[in-house]
Scaffold this motif. Structure first.
Motif, mmCIF file in Angstrom:
data_model
loop_
_atom_site.group_PDB
_atom_site.id
_atom_site.type_symbol
_atom_site.label_atom_id
_atom_site.label_comp_id
_atom_site.label_asym_id
_atom_site.label_seq_id
_atom_site.Cartn_x
_atom_site.Cartn_y
_atom_site.Cartn_z
ATOM 1 N N ASN A 158 0.827 -1.214 0.000
ATOM 2 C CA ASN A 158 0.000 0.000 0.000
ATOM 3 C C ASN A 158 0.861 1.264 0.000
ATOM 4 N N GLN A 159 1.506 1.488 -1.114
ATOM 5 C CA GLN A 159 2.504 2.544 -1.214
ATOM 6 C C GLN A 159 2.066 3.608 -2.222
ATOM 7 N N ARG A 160 1.965 4.847 -1.765
ATOM 8 C CA ARG A 160 1.636 5.974 -2.654
ATOM 9 C C ARG A 160 2.933 6.611 -3.125
ATOM 10 N N ASN A 161 3.067 6.810 -4.418
ATOM 11 C CA ASN A 161 4.246 7.418 -5.021
ATOM 12 C C ASN A 161 3.839 8.643 -5.809
ATOM 13 N N ILE A 162 4.499 9.764 -5.546
ATOM 14 C CA ILE A 162 4.293 10.970 -6.338
ATOM 15 C C ILE A 162 5.659 11.450 -6.802
ATOM 16 N N ILE A 163 5.833 11.573 -8.108
ATOM 17 C CA ILE A 163 7.106 12.012 -8.667
ATOM 18 C C ILE A 163 6.880 13.310 -9.435
ATOM 19 N N VAL A 164 7.691 14.305 -9.118
ATOM 20 C CA VAL A 164 7.648 15.599 -9.790
ATOM 21 C C VAL A 164 8.851 15.675 -10.730
ATOM 22 N N TYR A 165 8.600 16.032 -11.987
ATOM 23 C CA TYR A 165 9.659 16.157 -12.987
ATOM 24 C C TYR A 165 9.731 17.602 -13.467
ATOM 25 N N LEU A 166 10.950 18.122 -13.511
ATOM 26 C CA LEU A 166 11.140 19.467 -14.022
ATOM 27 C C LEU A 166 12.359 19.487 -14.933
ATOM 28 N N PHE A 167 12.155 19.977 -16.148
ATOM 29 C CA PHE A 167 13.258 20.177 -17.090
ATOM 30 C C PHE A 167 13.540 21.664 -17.120
ATOM 31 N N TYR A 168 14.752 22.046 -16.686
ATOM 32 C CA TYR A 168 15.036 23.470 -16.560
ATOM 33 C C TYR A 168 16.473 23.753 -16.978
ATOM 34 N N ASN A 169 16.655 24.707 -17.887
ATOM 35 C CA ASN A 169 17.987 25.110 -18.354
ATOM 36 C C ASN A 169 18.850 23.911 -18.755
ATOM 37 N N ASN A 170 18.216 22.966 -19.420
ATOM 38 C CA ASN A 170 18.881 21.773 -19.939
ATOM 39 C C ASN A 170 19.383 20.845 -18.831
ATOM 40 N N PHE A 171 18.766 20.920 -17.655
ATOM 41 C CA PHE A 171 19.045 19.986 -16.568
ATOM 42 C C PHE A 171 17.739 19.306 -16.165
ATOM 43 N N CYS A 172 17.870 18.082 -15.694
ATOM 44 C CA CYS A 172 16.717 17.266 -15.328
ATOM 45 C C CYS A 172 16.610 17.182 -13.808
ATOM 46 N N VAL A 173 15.456 17.573 -13.287
ATOM 47 C CA VAL A 173 15.215 17.558 -11.845
ATOM 48 C C VAL A 173 14.092 16.573 -11.557
ATOM 49 N N THR A 174 14.305 15.717 -10.569
ATOM 50 C CA THR A 174 13.302 14.738 -10.180
ATOM 51 C C THR A 174 13.157 14.737 -8.666
ATOM 52 N N VAL A 175 11.922 14.820 -8.196
ATOM 53 C CA VAL A 175 11.631 14.696 -6.762
ATOM 54 C C VAL A 175 10.581 13.609 -6.598
ATOM 55 N N GLN A 176 10.887 12.591 -5.819
ATOM 56 C CA GLN A 176 9.937 11.510 -5.581
ATOM 57 C C GLN A 176 9.634 11.412 -4.093
ATOM 58 N N VAL A 177 8.348 11.359 -3.771
ATOM 59 C CA VAL A 177 7.902 11.153 -2.390
ATOM 60 C C VAL A 177 7.151 9.834 -2.334
ATOM 61 N N ILE A 178 7.548 8.980 -1.405
ATOM 62 C CA ILE A 178 6.931 7.670 -1.241
ATOM 63 C C ILE A 178 6.356 7.565 0.161
ATOM 64 N N LYS A 179 5.062 7.289 0.249
ATOM 65 C CA LYS A 179 4.407 7.090 1.547
ATOM 66 C C LYS A 179 3.981 5.638 1.665
ATOM 67 N N SER A 180 4.624 4.938 2.597
ATOM 68 C CA SER A 180 4.278 3.542 2.830
ATOM 69 C C SER A 180 3.004 3.442 3.673
ATOM 70 N N ASN A 181 2.272 2.345 3.502
ATOM 71 C CA ASN A 181 1.031 2.104 4.257
ATOM 72 C C ASN A 181 0.078 3.296 4.130
ATOM 73 N N TYR A 182 -0.123 3.703 2.887
ATOM 74 C CA TYR A 182 -0.849 4.939 2.605
ATOM 75 C C TYR A 182 -2.309 4.876 3.037
ATOM 76 N N LYS A 183 -2.765 5.994 3.650
ATOM 77 C CA LYS A 183 -4.175 6.207 3.961
ATOM 78 C C LYS A 183 -4.551 7.592 3.451
ATOM 79 N N ASP A 184 -5.825 7.829 3.217
ATOM 80 C CA ASP A 184 -6.263 9.110 2.678
ATOM 81 C C ASP A 184 -5.865 10.275 3.579
ATOM 82 N N THR A 185 -5.765 10.029 4.883
ATOM 83 C CA THR A 185 -5.402 11.097 5.815
ATOM 84 C C THR A 185 -3.935 11.515 5.679
#
Length: 347
Positions: A158-185
């Motif tokens: 039960n793992q929620r994953n949200i990944i943010v991708y940003l391409f800026y000035n010819n560089f690649c930025v990635t931010v990933q947040v993983i919440k284990s045992n996900y609940k709506d709260t």
């Protein structure tokens, strides 16, 4: 581009399966507006306010991660890239951040996300991950992948994953947040992390920051990048004077070697001679200069500077041992040379 999905099993608590369908999931999508901010602060080491940048950049990614503990901080051994991961035990939440050169020659945040998604699908297959819900979308300059992992190798996570991708000035930025045992709260805690993302511009590096980066690249064997970054650290330190004496001497000694290993022998000699002018009693300036002359196949100068180094070996920084040239790879080519062996024996 490095794939940041962790699909962590060691930290999972297995419990009864709960599924979030796509129609339900969309209700909880987290939208981020990337905020631009002017930075007057220096390099932040703590995770409460984490700044991630690269030596050649004049901007940085900032996030607020109170309660998180640094798990890893790595550099790409081939290109300019940095990857940081952190974990918050009380929230059972992982955060991974990466910035790297555009080695895949992408041209947008969406292209970056789509390229990563192809790799992720392969990883899902290998790990036998069940993905009941996934949403991909764009907002502003960012692209997003939001997906739920219900099980890995048959184990419920039960793992929620949200990944943010940003391409800026010819560089690649990635931010990933993983919440284990996900609940709506858990949406509130996810929002706190994701909404704290900012791009800081302009961003000014300090000598200590370049020093840390240069050490990473040196230790990973990318001597071309190490030389470039350590030189930036040396130049910046002449202005901000942030490095301690030991750090400065380490910097000069290893900058000389980085130039030598990257076949820039003239710069190597010049750098180490600068070190000698800075402190003519510090042995490693002479020792590494001997190593550079060994790279240049000049046995006479090699022996001469080894002799100088031995003269001052008592001045090694506390806690450091003077190296043994009979075992040092710098001088491997001369290990069986009688003239070299006799000189070292006499020393």
């Amino acid at each position: 581009m490095k794939v940041f999905i962790l699909l962590i099993t060691a930290k999972m608590v297995i419990f009864e399966k709960k599924t979030i369908r796509a129609s339900h999931m969309k209700k909880y999508l987290i939208l981020i507006v990337l905020v631009w901010s002017v930075s007057v602060s220096a390099f932040a080491i703590g995770l409460d306010t984490l700044k991630v940048s690269l030596p050649s950049l004049h901007w940085a990614l900032q996030m607020n991660l109170p309660g998180f503990v640094l798990q890893s901080s790595d550099v790409n051994t081939k290109i300019e890239g940095r990857y940081i991961s952190a974990y918050n035990d009380s929230l059972a939440m992982d955060v991974s951040v990466g910035i790297e050169e555009n080695s895949l020659r992408l041209n947008s945040s969406k292209a970056l996300r789509d390229s990563s998604w192809i790799q992720l699908k392969r990883l899902f297959y290998v790990k036998q991950a069940v993905i009941p819900d996934s949403v991909r979308y764009e907002s502003g300059n960012c692209a997003f992948a939001d997906f739920f992992v219900s099980s890995i190798y048959g184990n419920v996570v039960n793992q929620r994953n949200i990944i943010v991708y940003l391409f800026y000035n010819n560089f690649c930025v990635t931010v990933q947040v993983i919440k284990s045992n996900y609940k709506d709260t858990d949406v509130e805690n996810l929002n706190k992390v994701l909404s704290s993302i900012k791009l800081i511009a302009p961003y000014s590096h300090v000598s200590l920051e370049h020093f840390i980066d240069g050490v990473d690249y040196f230790n990973n064997g990318n001597y071309n990048l190490a030389a470039k970054i350590l030189q930036m650290a040396l130049d910046e330190n002449k202005r901000d004077q942030l490095l301690s004496k030991d750090q400065l001497y380490w910097l000069i000694s290893n900058l000389g070697l980085a130039y030598g290993f990257s076949k820039q022998l003239g710069k190597a000699v010049s750098t180490l001679n600068y070190g000698i002018r800075t402190d003519p009693y510090f042995p490693m300036f002479y020792y590494n200069l001997a190593g550079v002359y060994a790279m240049a196949d000049d046995l006479t100068e090699t022996i001469y500077y080894l002799f100088q180094a031995f003269q001052y070996k008592k001045n090694m920084a506390q806690g450091n041992e003077f190296p043994d040239p009979k075992k040092d790879e710098l001088f491997r080519k001369y290990w069986k040379n009688e003239k070299f062996r006799d000189a070292v024996r006499n020393l």
